[in-house]
Scaffold this motif. Structure first.
Motif, PDB file in Angstrom:
ATOM      1  N   MET A 129      -8.660-111.346  -2.088  1.00 46.22           N
ATOM      2  CA  MET A 129      -8.268-112.747  -2.184  1.00 46.22           C
ATOM      3  C   MET A 129      -6.884-113.020  -1.608  1.00 46.22           C
ATOM      4  O   MET A 129      -6.401-114.151  -1.664  1.00 46.22           O
ATOM      5  CB  MET A 129      -8.352-113.225  -3.633  1.00 46.22           C
ATOM      6  CG  MET A 129      -9.735-113.076  -4.253  1.00 46.22           C
ATOM      7  SD  MET A 129     -11.082-113.673  -3.185  1.00 46.22           S
ATOM      8  CE  MET A 129     -10.648-115.399  -3.027  1.00 46.22           C
ATOM      9  N   THR A 138     -12.424-119.075   1.771  1.00 45.40           N
ATOM     10  CA  THR A 138     -12.305-118.617   0.382  1.00 45.40           C
ATOM     11  C   THR A 138     -13.644-118.211  -0.214  1.00 45.40           C
ATOM     12  O   THR A 138     -13.757-117.182  -0.890  1.00 45.40           O
ATOM     13  CB  THR A 138     -11.651-119.705  -0.485  1.00 45.40           C
ATOM     14  OG1 THR A 138     -10.363-120.019   0.055  1.00 45.40           O
ATOM     15  CG2 THR A 138     -11.491-119.226  -1.918  1.00 45.40           C
ATOM     16  N   ARG A 141     -14.704-114.876   1.052  1.00 45.60           N
ATOM     17  CA  ARG A 141     -13.901-113.780   0.523  1.00 45.60           C
ATOM     18  C   ARG A 141     -14.294-113.450  -0.915  1.00 45.60           C
ATOM     19  O   ARG A 141     -14.341-112.289  -1.309  1.00 45.60           O
ATOM     20  CB  ARG A 141     -12.416-114.127   0.618  1.00 45.60           C
ATOM     21  CG  ARG A 141     -11.525-112.926   0.750  1.00 45.60           C
ATOM     22  CD  ARG A 141     -11.783-112.097   2.025  1.00 45.60           C
ATOM     23  NE  ARG A 141     -11.254-112.715   3.206  1.00 45.60           N
ATOM     24  CZ  ARG A 141     -11.946-112.914   4.329  1.00 45.60           C
ATOM     25  NH1 ARG A 141     -13.200-112.522   4.431  1.00 45.60           N
ATOM     26  NH2 ARG A 141     -11.398-113.489   5.365  1.00 45.60           N
ATOM     27  N   LYS A 142     -14.600-114.477  -1.706  1.00 46.86           N
ATOM     28  CA  LYS A 142     -15.060-114.240  -3.077  1.00 46.86           C
ATOM     29  C   LYS A 142     -16.381-113.484  -3.074  1.00 46.86           C
ATOM     30  O   LYS A 142     -16.609-112.607  -3.916  1.00 46.86           O
ATOM     31  CB  LYS A 142     -15.226-115.571  -3.817  1.00 46.86           C
ATOM     32  CG  LYS A 142     -13.917-116.241  -4.199  1.00 46.86           C
ATOM     33  CD  LYS A 142     -14.174-117.541  -4.950  1.00 46.86           C
ATOM     34  CE  LYS A 142     -12.863-118.202  -5.377  1.00 46.86           C
ATOM     35  NZ  LYS A 142     -13.121-119.493  -6.080  1.00 46.86           N
ATOM     36  N   SER A 143     -17.250-113.812  -2.126  1.00 44.68           N
ATOM     37  CA  SER A 143     -18.533-113.121  -2.021  1.00 44.68           C
ATOM     38  C   SER A 143     -18.336-111.658  -1.637  1.00 44.68           C
ATOM     39  O   SER A 143     -18.975-110.758  -2.194  1.00 44.68           O
ATOM     40  CB  SER A 143     -19.415-113.827  -0.985  1.00 44.68           C
ATOM     41  OG  SER A 143     -20.654-113.168  -0.834  1.00 44.68           O
ATOM     42  N   GLN A 145     -15.675-109.902  -2.207  1.00 47.21           N
ATOM     43  CA  GLN A 145     -15.063-109.267  -3.373  1.00 47.21           C
ATOM     44  C   GLN A 145     -16.125-108.882  -4.400  1.00 47.21           C
ATOM     45  O   GLN A 145     -16.106-107.763  -4.941  1.00 47.21           O
ATOM     46  CB  GLN A 145     -14.055-110.214  -4.000  1.00 47.21           C
ATOM     47  CG  GLN A 145     -13.313-109.648  -5.210  1.00 47.21           C
ATOM     48  CD  GLN A 145     -12.420-110.698  -5.863  1.00 47.21           C
ATOM     49  OE1 GLN A 145     -12.885-111.766  -6.242  1.00 47.21           O
ATOM     50  NE2 GLN A 145     -11.128-110.401  -5.975  1.00 47.21           N
TER      51      GLN A 145
END
Length: 258
Positions: A129, A138, A141-143, A145
């Protein structure tokens, strides 16, 4: 250490969900000429800036070209990840890192890789993140992560977006591909996606070994990291499981076990 790893079919689908497919050159959110599944000049030729603009006359032929180029690009980025990471990776961790590098090109310099190589997987996961510019990235990136930390792959279909002669995506889907159709374009919907039903044992590698290790971990029989490699730790855990199963069967049906 990770020489055997290549991006999985689920990893390829996840990446195509994130990128989408654009069958003509377009300017991305930061003004870089891009084509197909996120191909830029940074990955090598062709340079999208000099490719014919607008939608292709023969969509099927163009999508075949897109698939071949994507497969070539993926090999480059996967090799970069294998070179940069010095600790053993599970398949889902490798897939997440390839997706991250495909988008950022930063696998060799990212702090998250240095943290991972130091043995701090949770810390590396948090540092995904740190790469959220532009803000539109964003969600991706969350996916990535979640994939890295938990093995959670995104699901859904893959959009083939329309693009105009000025290199602007119109955000109208020319086609919507299933995972199987998208993989067929890349040329992996054969051996890699065929059912793997043979026995596995000491020395085996792959997603089935990872699944077994996760099950053994849930049962409290395996305390080592899930890495998709059947080594002595997995062998010992399986032996314990079989022994406990035999003991349980003796209690359930003493006559059947002598």
């Amino acid at each position: 250490m990770n020489e055997h790893l290549k991006i999985s079919d689920r990893g390829l689908v996840a990446l195509m969900i994130h990128e989408g497919i654009v069958p003509g050159p377009y300017l991305d959110s930061v003004g870089v000429w891009t084509y197909g599944v996120g191909h830029t000049r940074a990955a090598g030729l062709p340079d999208p800036k000099y490719m014919p603009r607008g939608m292709p006359a023969d969509m099927d032929a163009e999508l075949s070209e897109v698939g071949a180029l994507f497969r070539k690009d993926i090999e480059k980025y996967a090799a970069d990840v294998r070179k940069a990471v010095k600790v053993s990776l599970a398949q889902h961790e490798f897939d997440a890192l390839v997706s991250f590098h495909y988008n950022t090109g930063a696998i060799a310099r990212a702090t998250l890789v240095k943290t991972l190589n130091a043995g701090d997987r949770a810390g590396a996961g948090r540092q995904f993140m740190s790469w959220v510019k532009p803000v539109e990235i964003t969600g991706r990136r969350k996916s990535e992560q979640a994939l890295f930390l938990n093995g959670t792959y995104p699901t859904g279909n893959i959009n083939v977006w329309q693009v105009n002669g000025s290199g602007r995506i119109t955000w109208k889907a020319a086609r919507v591909l299933t995972s199987a159709q998208a993989l067929a374009l890349v040329g992996t919907a054969s051996a890699e996606t065929a059912p793997d039903t043979g026995p596995i044992g000491m020395g085996s590698k792959g997603p089935r070994v990872s699944q077994l290790q996760e099950l053994l971990k849930d049962l409290g029989l395996y305390a080592i990291r899930v890495d998709g490699h059947w080594g002595q730790g997995t062998e010992n855990a399986v032996a314990t499981l079989r022994s406990k199963a035999t003991e349980a069967e003796k209690i359930i049906n003493p006559e059947a076990v002598r």
